[in-house]
Design a protein around this motif. Structure first.
Motif, PDB file in Angstrom:
ATOM      1  N   THR A 120       0.825  -1.199   0.000  1.00 34.21           N
ATOM      2  CA  THR A 120       0.000   0.000   0.000  1.00 34.21           C
ATOM      3  C   THR A 120       0.860   1.250   0.000  1.00 34.21           C
ATOM      4  O   THR A 120       1.729   1.410   0.847  1.00 34.21           O
ATOM      5  N   GLN A 121       0.615   2.106  -0.955  1.00 32.05           N
ATOM      6  CA  GLN A 121       1.224   3.434  -0.979  1.00 32.05           C
ATOM      7  C   GLN A 121       0.085   4.443  -0.842  1.00 32.05           C
ATOM      8  O   GLN A 121      -0.751   4.559  -1.728  1.00 32.05           O
ATOM      9  N   SER A 122       0.066   5.147   0.250  1.00 31.18           N
ATOM     10  CA  SER A 122      -1.079   5.991   0.590  1.00 31.18           C
ATOM     11  C   SER A 122      -0.983   7.406   0.047  1.00 31.18           C
ATOM     12  O   SER A 122      -1.915   8.196   0.213  1.00 31.18           O
ATOM     13  N   GLN A 123       0.128   7.734  -0.603  1.00 32.74           N
ATOM     14  CA  GLN A 123       0.334   9.091  -1.119  1.00 32.74           C
ATOM     15  C   GLN A 123       0.330   9.065  -2.643  1.00 32.74           C
ATOM     16  O   GLN A 123       1.354   8.774  -3.251  1.00 32.74           O
ATOM     17  N   PRO A 124      -0.774   9.363  -3.296  1.00 31.68           N
ATOM     18  CA  PRO A 124      -0.788   9.328  -4.765  1.00 31.68           C
ATOM     19  C   PRO A 124       0.153  10.359  -5.375  1.00 31.68           C
ATOM     20  O   PRO A 124       0.754  10.111  -6.425  1.00 31.68           O
ATOM     21  N   GLU A 125       0.288  11.517  -4.706  1.00 28.66           N
ATOM     22  CA  GLU A 125       1.135  12.579  -5.239  1.00 28.66           C
ATOM     23  C   GLU A 125       1.905  13.235  -4.100  1.00 28.66           C
ATOM     24  O   GLU A 125       1.372  13.411  -3.002  1.00 28.66           O
ATOM     25  N   MET A 126       3.125  13.608  -4.405  1.00 28.90           N
ATOM     26  CA  MET A 126       3.950  14.346  -3.465  1.00 28.90           C
ATOM     27  C   MET A 126       4.738  15.387  -4.258  1.00 28.90           C
ATOM     28  O   MET A 126       5.009  15.204  -5.449  1.00 28.90           O
ATOM     29  N   SER A 127       5.110  16.462  -3.576  1.00 30.71           N
ATOM     30  CA  SER A 127       5.960  17.457  -4.209  1.00 30.71           C
ATOM     31  C   SER A 127       7.049  17.873  -3.227  1.00 30.71           C
ATOM     32  O   SER A 127       6.860  17.775  -2.000  1.00 30.71           O
ATOM     33  N   VAL A 128       8.164  18.309  -3.786  1.00 36.48           N
ATOM     34  CA  VAL A 128       9.301  18.711  -2.956  1.00 36.48           C
ATOM     35  C   VAL A 128      10.049  19.822  -3.669  1.00 36.48           C
ATOM     36  O   VAL A 128      10.135  19.835  -4.909  1.00 36.48           O
ATOM     37  N   GLN A 129      10.572  20.751  -2.898  1.00 36.42           N
ATOM     38  CA  GLN A 129      11.411  21.785  -3.468  1.00 36.42           C
ATOM     39  C   GLN A 129      12.771  21.186  -3.801  1.00 36.42           C
ATOM     40  O   GLN A 129      13.284  20.316  -3.080  1.00 36.42           O
ATOM     41  N   GLU A 130      13.329  21.644  -4.878  1.00 34.36           N
ATOM     42  CA  GLU A 130      14.678  21.202  -5.255  1.00 34.36           C
ATOM     43  C   GLU A 130      15.629  21.424  -4.080  1.00 34.36           C
ATOM     44  O   GLU A 130      15.552  22.447  -3.383  1.00 34.36           O
ATOM     45  N   ALA A 131      16.492  20.424  -3.843  1.00 37.36           N
ATOM     46  CA  ALA A 131      17.500  20.421  -2.775  1.00 37.36           C
ATOM     47  C   ALA A 131      16.928  20.054  -1.395  1.00 37.36           C
ATOM     48  O   ALA A 131      17.691  19.890  -0.437  1.00 37.36           O
ATOM     49  N   GLU A 132      15.620  19.931  -1.293  1.00 39.40           N
ATOM     50  CA  GLU A 132      15.014  19.529  -0.031  1.00 39.40           C
ATOM     51  C   GLU A 132      14.889  18.018   0.051  1.00 39.40           C
ATOM     52  O   GLU A 132      15.243  17.280  -0.884  1.00 39.40           O
ATOM     53  N   THR A 133      14.366  17.550   1.177  1.00 44.91           N
ATOM     54  CA  THR A 133      14.204  16.117   1.435  1.00 44.91           C
ATOM     55  C   THR A 133      12.727  15.748   1.423  1.00 44.91           C
ATOM     56  O   THR A 133      11.886  16.507   1.910  1.00 44.91           O
ATOM     57  N   VAL A 134      12.441  14.588   0.876  1.00 45.48           N
ATOM     58  CA  VAL A 134      11.059  14.105   0.834  1.00 45.48           C
ATOM     59  C   VAL A 134      11.044  12.630   1.213  1.00 45.48           C
ATOM     60  O   VAL A 134      12.003  11.897   0.931  1.00 45.48           O
ATOM     61  N   THR A 135       9.964  12.211   1.840  1.00 45.44           N
ATOM     62  CA  THR A 135       9.808  10.809   2.240  1.00 45.44           C
ATOM     63  C   THR A 135       8.522  10.248   1.654  1.00 45.44           C
ATOM     64  O   THR A 135       7.447  10.819   1.830  1.00 45.44           O
ATOM     65  N   LEU A 136       8.663   9.125   0.974  1.00 51.47           N
ATOM     66  CA  LEU A 136       7.519   8.432   0.369  1.00 51.47           C
ATOM     67  C   LEU A 136       7.202   7.203   1.217  1.00 51.47           C
ATOM     68  O   LEU A 136       8.106   6.457   1.579  1.00 51.47           O
ATOM     69  N   SER A 137       5.935   6.993   1.489  1.00 52.87           N
ATOM     70  CA  SER A 137       5.521   5.931   2.398  1.00 52.87           C
ATOM     71  C   SER A 137       5.089   4.667   1.680  1.00 52.87           C
ATOM     72  O   SER A 137       4.566   4.717   0.555  1.00 52.87           O
ATOM     73  N   CYS A 138       5.304   3.546   2.357  1.00 58.93           N
ATOM     74  CA  CYS A 138       4.864   2.250   1.833  1.00 58.93           C
ATOM     75  C   CYS A 138       4.635   1.326   3.020  1.00 58.93           C
ATOM     76  O   CYS A 138       5.461   1.257   3.928  1.00 58.93           O
ATOM     77  N   THR A 139       3.522   0.639   3.015  1.00 59.53           N
ATOM     78  CA  THR A 139       3.289  -0.413   3.999  1.00 59.53           C
ATOM     79  C   THR A 139       2.957  -1.694   3.256  1.00 59.53           C
ATOM     80  O   THR A 139       2.502  -1.669   2.103  1.00 59.53           O
ATOM     81  N   TYR A 140       3.189  -2.807   3.917  1.00 58.66           N
ATOM     82  CA  TYR A 140       2.975  -4.090   3.250  1.00 58.66           C
ATOM     83  C   TYR A 140       2.465  -5.090   4.265  1.00 58.66           C
ATOM     84  O   TYR A 140       2.505  -4.849   5.484  1.00 58.66           O
ATOM     85  N   ASP A 141       2.000  -6.187   3.765  1.00 56.08           N
ATOM     86  CA  ASP A 141       1.501  -7.223   4.647  1.00 56.08           C
ATOM     87  C   ASP A 141       2.022  -8.559   4.151  1.00 56.08           C
ATOM     88  O   ASP A 141       1.920  -8.878   2.968  1.00 56.08           O
ATOM     89  N   THR A 142       2.603  -9.327   5.035  1.00 55.98           N
ATOM     90  CA  THR A 142       3.108 -10.640   4.684  1.00 55.98           C
ATOM     91  C   THR A 142       3.203 -11.498   5.933  1.00 55.98           C
ATOM     92  O   THR A 142       3.325 -10.979   7.040  1.00 55.98           O
ATOM     93  N   SER A 143       3.161 -12.799   5.716  1.00 57.96           N
ATOM     94  CA  SER A 143       3.375 -13.738   6.807  1.00 57.96           C
ATOM     95  C   SER A 143       4.779 -14.312   6.779  1.00 57.96           C
ATOM     96  O   SER A 143       5.161 -15.096   7.651  1.00 57.96           O
ATOM     97  N   GLU A 144       5.570 -13.913   5.787  1.00 67.86           N
ATOM     98  CA  GLU A 144       6.944 -14.385   5.677  1.00 67.86           C
ATOM     99  C   GLU A 144       7.813 -13.692   6.720  1.00 67.86           C
ATOM    100  O   GLU A 144       7.499 -12.592   7.197  1.00 67.86           O
TER     101      GLU A 144
END
Lengths: 113, 112
Positions: free
Chosen positions: A5-29
């Protein structure tokens, strides 16, 4: 069943700045790998970074790093010193039992000059 | 070195016409091969995967089929295309879960 699951369809960041993209997952492994792929406007899929679940240390590739929280099943991508060339769709991916990858729905990253 | 070739890059086909997309891999043997479809602005949907010659697994029942006549060749086909078959098709290969996928450059299919 594995889900990503990626809950952020769109993100924006200023050049030279830092951005974090999220991801969650589900597994029994207990032992697995996680990946982030980049798809620029050319639509060529490019591997950005991978994380081995049995390693506690977060993976790093130049300006790209991950924050891997195994217990929370979270795998976020941090892009530091963002550049115009980082503008792309980013997909989190998780391999299934026959190494078939399951991808999140993607996050479209815009880099603002 | 290991490379993957996918063709054609672009295809415009009328509804009801057949389809054949081909993908070949070089520099490796017995790879796992995959076909994905990506609708405009959407994520990747796994269509088929193959772990060996003649072995095809389908993830989504649909108007498409796949074949693997040789170890490093993977073909996506349709007898009669539908408008809904339009999209961007990606072939990929992998030999181990740790290595991730290597993708082809994709085929943009437009059914008119």
């Amino acid at each position: 069943a594995q889900t990503v699951t990626q809950s952020q369809p769109e993100m924006s960041v200023q050049e030279a700045e830092t951005v974090t993209l999220s991801c969650t997952y589900d597994t029994s492994e207990s032992d697995y790998y996680l990946f982030w792929y980049k798809q620029p406007p050319s639509r060529q899929m490019i591997l950005v970074i991978r994380q081995e679940a049995y390693k506690q240390q977060n993976a790093t590739e130049n300006r790209f790093s991950v924050n891997f929280q195994k217990a929370a099943k979270s795998f976020s991508l941090k892009i530091s010193d963002s550049q115009l060339g980082d503008a792309a769709m980013y997909f989190c991916a998780f391999p299934g039992p026959v190494n078939q990858f399951y991808f999140g729905t993607g996050t479209s990253l815009t880099v603002i000059p | 070195s290991q490379t993957i070739h996918q063709w054609p890059a672009t295809l415009v086909q009328p509804v009801g016409s057949p389809l054949s997309l081909e993908c070949t891999v070089e520099g490796t043997s017995n790879p796992n091969l995959y076909w994905y479809r990506q609708a405009a602005g959407r994520g990747l949907q796994l269509l088929f995967y193959s772990v060996g010659i003649g072995q095809i697994s389908s993830e989504v029942p649909q108007n498409l089929s796949a074949s693997r006549p040789q170890d490093r060749q993977f073909i996506l086909s349709s007898k009669k295309l539908l408008l809904s078959d339009s999209g961007f098709y990606l072939c990929a290969w992998s030999v181990h879960p740790s290595a991730g996928y290597t993708f082809g450059s994709g085929t943009r299919l437009t059914v008119v």
